[in-house]
Design a protein around this motif. Structure first.
Motif, PDB file in Angstrom:
ATOM      1  N   ARG A  59       5.563  -2.895   8.638  1.00  0.00           N
ATOM      2  CA  ARG A  59       7.136  -3.244   8.335  1.00  0.00           C
ATOM      3  C   ARG A  59       7.707  -3.967   7.344  1.00  0.00           C
ATOM      4  O   ARG A  59       8.677  -3.994   6.621  1.00  0.00           O
ATOM      5  CB  ARG A  59       7.704  -3.240   9.848  1.00  0.00           C
ATOM      6  CG  ARG A  59       7.862  -2.075  10.434  1.00  0.00           C
ATOM      7  CD  ARG A  59       8.524  -2.147  11.665  1.00  0.00           C
ATOM      8  NE  ARG A  59       7.950  -1.022  12.879  1.00  0.00           N
ATOM      9  CZ  ARG A  59       7.062  -1.193  13.444  1.00  0.00           C
ATOM     10  NH1 ARG A  59       6.541  -2.203  13.939  1.00  0.00           N
ATOM     11  NH2 ARG A  59       6.626  -0.185  14.152  1.00  0.00           N
ATOM     12  N   THR A  60       7.043  -4.895   7.287  1.00  0.00           N
ATOM     13  CA  THR A  60       7.604  -6.208   6.323  1.00  0.00           C
ATOM     14  C   THR A  60       6.325  -6.461   5.336  1.00  0.00           C
ATOM     15  O   THR A  60       5.048  -6.230   5.582  1.00  0.00           O
ATOM     16  CB  THR A  60       7.954  -7.399   6.508  1.00  0.00           C
ATOM     17  OG1 THR A  60       6.792  -8.168   7.274  1.00  0.00           O
ATOM     18  CG2 THR A  60       8.857  -7.323   7.930  1.00  0.00           C
ATOM     19  N   VAL A  90       8.977   0.887   4.051  1.00  0.00           N
ATOM     20  CA  VAL A  90       8.025  -0.198   4.525  1.00  0.00           C
ATOM     21  C   VAL A  90       7.316  -0.729   3.290  1.00  0.00           C
ATOM     22  O   VAL A  90       7.513  -0.056   2.332  1.00  0.00           O
ATOM     23  CB  VAL A  90       7.323   0.367   5.792  1.00  0.00           C
ATOM     24  CG1 VAL A  90       8.049   0.681   6.873  1.00  0.00           C
ATOM     25  CG2 VAL A  90       6.414   1.518   5.098  1.00  0.00           C
ATOM     26  N   GLY A 130       3.075  -5.094  13.094  1.00  0.00           N
ATOM     27  CA  GLY A 130       3.936  -4.330  12.134  1.00  0.00           C
ATOM     28  C   GLY A 130       3.164  -3.171  11.299  1.00  0.00           C
ATOM     29  O   GLY A 130       3.895  -2.680  10.610  1.00  0.00           O
ATOM     30  N   ARG A 135       6.553   7.162   6.519  1.00  0.00           N
ATOM     31  CA  ARG A 135       7.970   6.448   6.091  1.00  0.00           C
ATOM     32  C   ARG A 135       7.573   6.379   4.526  1.00  0.00           C
ATOM     33  O   ARG A 135       6.557   6.259   3.896  1.00  0.00           O
ATOM     34  CB  ARG A 135       7.663   5.001   6.677  1.00  0.00           C
ATOM     35  CG  ARG A 135       7.599   5.174   8.232  1.00  0.00           C
ATOM     36  CD  ARG A 135       8.940   5.002   8.856  1.00  0.00           C
ATOM     37  NE  ARG A 135       9.726   3.724   8.622  1.00  0.00           N
ATOM     38  CZ  ARG A 135       9.557   2.971   9.461  1.00  0.00           C
ATOM     39  NH1 ARG A 135       8.975   2.726  10.536  1.00  0.00           N
ATOM     40  NH2 ARG A 135      10.485   1.467   9.424  1.00  0.00           N
TER      41      ARG A 135
END
Ligand code: FES
Ligand code: FES
Lengths: 160, 754
Positions: free
Chosen positions: B122-123, B42, B69, B287
């Protein structure tokens, strides 16, 4: 949320289809979607040339090209310069002439220099400096890069 | 061209093999920090201060946490409390509270671009969007960005807990001046009395950036077992590990740093910026988190080198002997204490014999990013001041500028103002080579043209390096090293091992490995790698050689003492085998051979250089064109001459940019106005000519192959050489750097009208 757009293009001789956001740059798609990380991001606003690729044979800063503009285009990245496991004379001359130090600018220089030699097989030092002026290198002072391009031009001419 | 050495002594050293990492780097396959891909990766982004100086009244991240996100948000409060914790980090002691405050501000932001909070999503795009939802309430404060302004009593104060340390004494009131340094030798008053000519001048330089093309980038994974792994482009994987561990208050062995290929550093990629922040985000979200800086953030929040004010005075006799020097140097340190003033003070008079000298230096905090090393940090500024005055003195005394320098050049036995006495050094040889060069002997004709010369010095450090080599069954050798390779050092290190073992350079396969896979190795910096890591592999080679001799004795069933080795051939009586053939038999005679060594050389590797610049000035525009440029430098022994030349050429061109164009422009609001490669103008291929090189080789007696560092000295003389050349071309002395067209044009106009 905008919808992703489907794009078909030829990248390094292979047909590829990819989905991208309408605002995504070609550089972003090459690196993040197609995993071709040879083109580098140095500034993301068209001022360093590290992201140079060939778009229908012409060098462009891929950070300034929208990925959707690549529809139907032929793209060459640094990964596509060597053919059949053989380095391009430019790559060979960069190695022999120590024309890279950290190497982050090298993909951009190789791509831009290839476009130059494709157009003008016998450029002068001044023409090379002019054509490469959009590619920044902070390590070499350019001397060995210019000499490597001159040497590659000579090798290519002798081979033909 | 190399001067002054016996080139025949070596088989590998002095040749120009293709670098071992070359193929990957010309085909786009080399993995730089930004190229790292991990499963579940991520993206992290940083919110930066819009103010140059402000109190942070509150930070509200609640809306950002709800954004699409988003996986984690961190602020300065997520760092452990580090007040007054001092850590020894490679090149000196660091106050960890300042280091962590620079990574994520707590109570105050101290410069535009200062990091305030970070988001993982996430992005990358989602992370960017979430940053906009973080509410920070600031109370703006007045800002100061020029060193002399920051030294005033009524200047905006950055830290109310920092008092001036003046040789151990603390000032009563808090101050932006963190340190006052003082060095003295001889009797300056008496010295100036002996002088027939005395010149005193003031100089100013703007901050410049290291300008590496690869922005800072780091990826961190805080694993479920508590271990932290970091992939980063750094000049020092071990120092990045240590800084990260100290800032997070975890043991160093809990952290592994995997050094990626690095796209330039020049001193600016020693301090961590993103690694600990990515680690905190990863710990929160479980993550791997990748963070990359924008170019704008690189300018606004990393680097730069100090802006400076200098006042220097030098006296000489009419015979041309320097008798006294006095220097007042004020360098800005940026937002936190500990800039480059120390080396500045030690370098200002370092090229010459100064029987009497005094140097006062001030480390000054102001509202700019914390300054970082930039190639010979602090020395280029000081050389501008000293070398310009030396040029003026030579002119006054009607002496050739190189001749005058030769008459006073530092040499073995010369004592520097800060104490050390030089061992064998090569300044005189460099000056002689410059004088004899075709460039210097050539005549420069034409209007508005001029030639300048300048000399420069850099210490070149030793520090710790380790290496391990494995002899493979085919007789090739795998070499593991911890020195990240920024400019071809895999080649220069592998070549030294090959030379030691008597095998071909191509038979050594070097790899730069992570911090779990090789012994502690200090940064790639200080011009130390080819010197110190080279010493480590020399010892590795000697250890392998000793084992190979024992094995040969076993194979031939002879007394070990009877086995000898020369040029990689082992022999005893009628027996004889070259390294590779003996290596092939190792599995039958005791198994594989491994050699390891760890070194911490204290010996000097001092580097001197001289540069010659020919310029032409356009009187209509003030633009300076470089017509011809030569770099002369003592490399001790060039291992791979192409990469030595590359260092000389690259450093000189950075210096030309510094002299002519590069500068941080600040507005009255304390904000940098040119944070892009468009407006911060670095030299392009079109701005410079070929850079000629002359490698001088005065072997360093402290190194088995005579190596001296070469990376930094080349950036020391160029600003002065260019200023001296501009004077020769126009009659105008430029003491306010850069000599950008508007400034030079104005100076020319003033000269015209006076
Ligand atoms: S990243 Fe595209 S020009 Fe710099
Ligand atoms: S080789 Fe490092 S930027 Fe060109």
């Amino acid at each position: 949320m905008t919808k992703k757009v489907q794009v078909s293009a030829t990248v390094n001789g292979e047909t590829v289809d990819f989905l991208c956001e309408p605002w995504q740059s070609l550089l972003d798609v090459l690196r993040e979607e197609l995993h071709l990380t040879g083109a580098k991001e140095g500034c993301n606003n068209g001022n360093c040339g590290a992201c140079s690729v060939l778009l229908d044979g012409a060098p462009v800063n891929s950070c300034l090209v929208l990925a959707v503009e690549a529809e139907g285009a032929e793209i060459t990245t640094v990964e596509g310069i060597a053919q059949n496991g053989q380095l391009h004379p430019l790559q060979q001359c960069f190695l022999e002439g120590a024309a890279l130090q950290c190497g982050i600018c090298t993909p951009g220089f190789l791509v831009t220099a290839k476009a130059l030699l494709d157009q003008n097989p016998n450029p002068t030092e001044e023409q090379i400096r002019f054509e490469l002026a959009g590619n920044l290198c902070r390590c070499t002072g350019y001397d060995k890069i210019i000499k490597a391009v001159l040497a590659a031009a000579k090798n290519l001419q002798e081979a033909n | 061209m190399a001067a002054g050495s016996d080139q025949k002594k070596y088989k590998v050293i002095g040749t120009r093999p293709i670098r071992p990492d070359g193929a990957d780097k010309v085909t786009g396959r080399a993995i730089y920090g930004a190229d790292v891909q991990l499963s579940g990766l991520v993206h992290g982004k940083i919110l930066r201060s819009p103010h140059a100086h402000a109190k942070i009244k509150s930070v509200d991240v609640s809306a950002a946490l709800q954004a699409a996100g988003v996986l984690a948000v961190v602020t300065g409060a997520d760092f452990p409390e580090l007040k007054d914790k001092i850590a020894q980090l490679g090149e000196g002691a660091v106050n960890l509270a300042y280091l962590s405050g620079n990574l994520l501000a707590r109570d105050k932001v101290l410069y535009k671009g200062h990091a305030v909070a970070a988001v993982a999503a996430r992005t990358a795009n989602q992370a960017e969007e979430a940053l906009k939802k973080i509410r920070v309430e600031y109370e703006p404060l007045p800002a100061v960005t020029w060193v002399l302004d920051a030294m005033q009593d009524d200047a905006p104060l950055l830290h109310d807990d920092i008092h001036t340390d003046s040789m151990g004494n603390q000032s009563e009131k808090p101050s932006n001046i963190s340190t006052h340094l003082h060095f003295e030798t001889g009797d300056v008053g008496q010295g100036f009395k002996q002088a027939d000519v005395v010149i005193e001048r003031e100089f100013k330089t703007a901050s410049v950036h290291q300008g590496y093309i690869e922005p800072h980038v780091a990826t961190a994974l805080w694993n479920t077992d508590g271990r932290l792994k970091i992939w980063t482009s750094t000049q020092g994987s071990f120092t990045a590990r240590q800084q990260t561990a100290e800032l997070l208050q975890i043991p160093v062995s809990q952290v592994t740093v995997v050094p990626c290929e690095i796209g330039g550093g020049f001193g600016g990629k020693i301090s961590v910026y993103l690694e600990p922040v990515a680690a905190l985000l990863s710990r929160k979200c479980g993550r791997p988190v990748k963070m990359t800086m924008t170019r704008e953030a690189c300018f606004e929040a990393t680097g730069p080198t100090p802006g400076s004010y200098m006042r220097v005075k030098i006296g000489a006799t009419k015979e041309g002997k320097i008798v006294a020097g006095e220097a007042y140097l004020a360098y800005d340190a940026g937002a936190y204490p500990g800039g480059m003033i120390g080396p500045g003070c030690m370098c200002v008079f370092s090229c010459y014999e100064f029987p009497n000298a005094v140097v006062d230096g001030y480390d000054v905090m102001l509202n700019k990013p914390k300054t970082q090393a930039y190639r010979a940090p602090g020395a280029t500024h000081a050389a501008l001041a000293c070398e310009t005055i030396i040029d003026e003195l030579a002119e006054k005394l009607k002496l050739d500028p190189i001749e005058f320098r030769l008459m006073n050049a530092a040499q073995e036995g010369t004592r520097r103002v800060d104490g050390p006495v030089y061992p064998r050094v090569g300044l005189i040889e460099c000056l002689e080579a410059a004088k004899a060069s075709e460039h210097y002997q050539s005549s420069l004709k034409g209007p508005n043209r001029g030639r300048g010369v300048a000399a420069g010095f850099w210490f070149n450090i030793g520090l710790k390096s380790a290496a391990t080599a494995n002899v493979n069954a085919d007789g090739c050798v795998t070499l593991l090293e911890g020195s990240t390779d920024i400019g071809g050092s895999r080649a220069s290190i592998a070549m030294q091992l090959a030379e030691t073992l008597g095998i071909a350079a191509e038979d050594v396969h070097p790899a730069v490995v992570d911090t779990d896979s090789v012994g502690y190795t200090d940064v790639t910096g200080g011009s130390r790698v080819t010197f110190a890591t080279g010493m480590a592999v020399y010892q590795v080679g000697r250890k392998i050689r000793a084992q190979m001799m024992e094995r040969a004795a076993e194979l031939w069933e002879v007394d070990a003492a009877s086995v000898s080795e020369a040029d990689g051939v082992y022999s005893s009586g009628e027996h004889s085998l070259p390294f590779k053939e003996l290596a092939v038999k190792l599995h039958e005679i005791g198994g594989p051979i491994v050699g390891s060594a760890s070194v911490n050389p204290q010996g000097s590797s001092n580097g001197f250089g001289v540069q010659i610049a020919d310029v032409e000035v356009d009187p209509e525009t003030g633009k300076v064109s470089v017509l011809r440029y030569t770099v002369i430098q003592d490399a001790g022994q060039a291992i791979h001459p192409s990469y030595v030349e590359g260092q000389m050429q690259g450093g000189a061109v950075q210096g030309i940019g510094w002299a002519l164009n590069e500068e941080y422009f600040y507005g009255d609001d304390g904000q940098m106005k040119n944070a892009s490669f468009l407006d911060y103008r670095m030299p392009t291929a079109l701005d410079v000519p070929m850079i000629e090189t002359i490698i001088v080789e005065v072997p360093n007696p402290e190194h088995p192959f005579g190596v001296r560092g070469v990376g930094e000295t080349p950036i020391v003389p160029p600003v002065a050489a260019m200023a001296n050349a501009v004077y020769a071309a126009t009659g105008v002395r430029m003491r306010d750097i850069p000599m950008s067209p508007p400034k030079l044009w104005k100076a020319l106009a003033e000269k015209e009208s006076s």
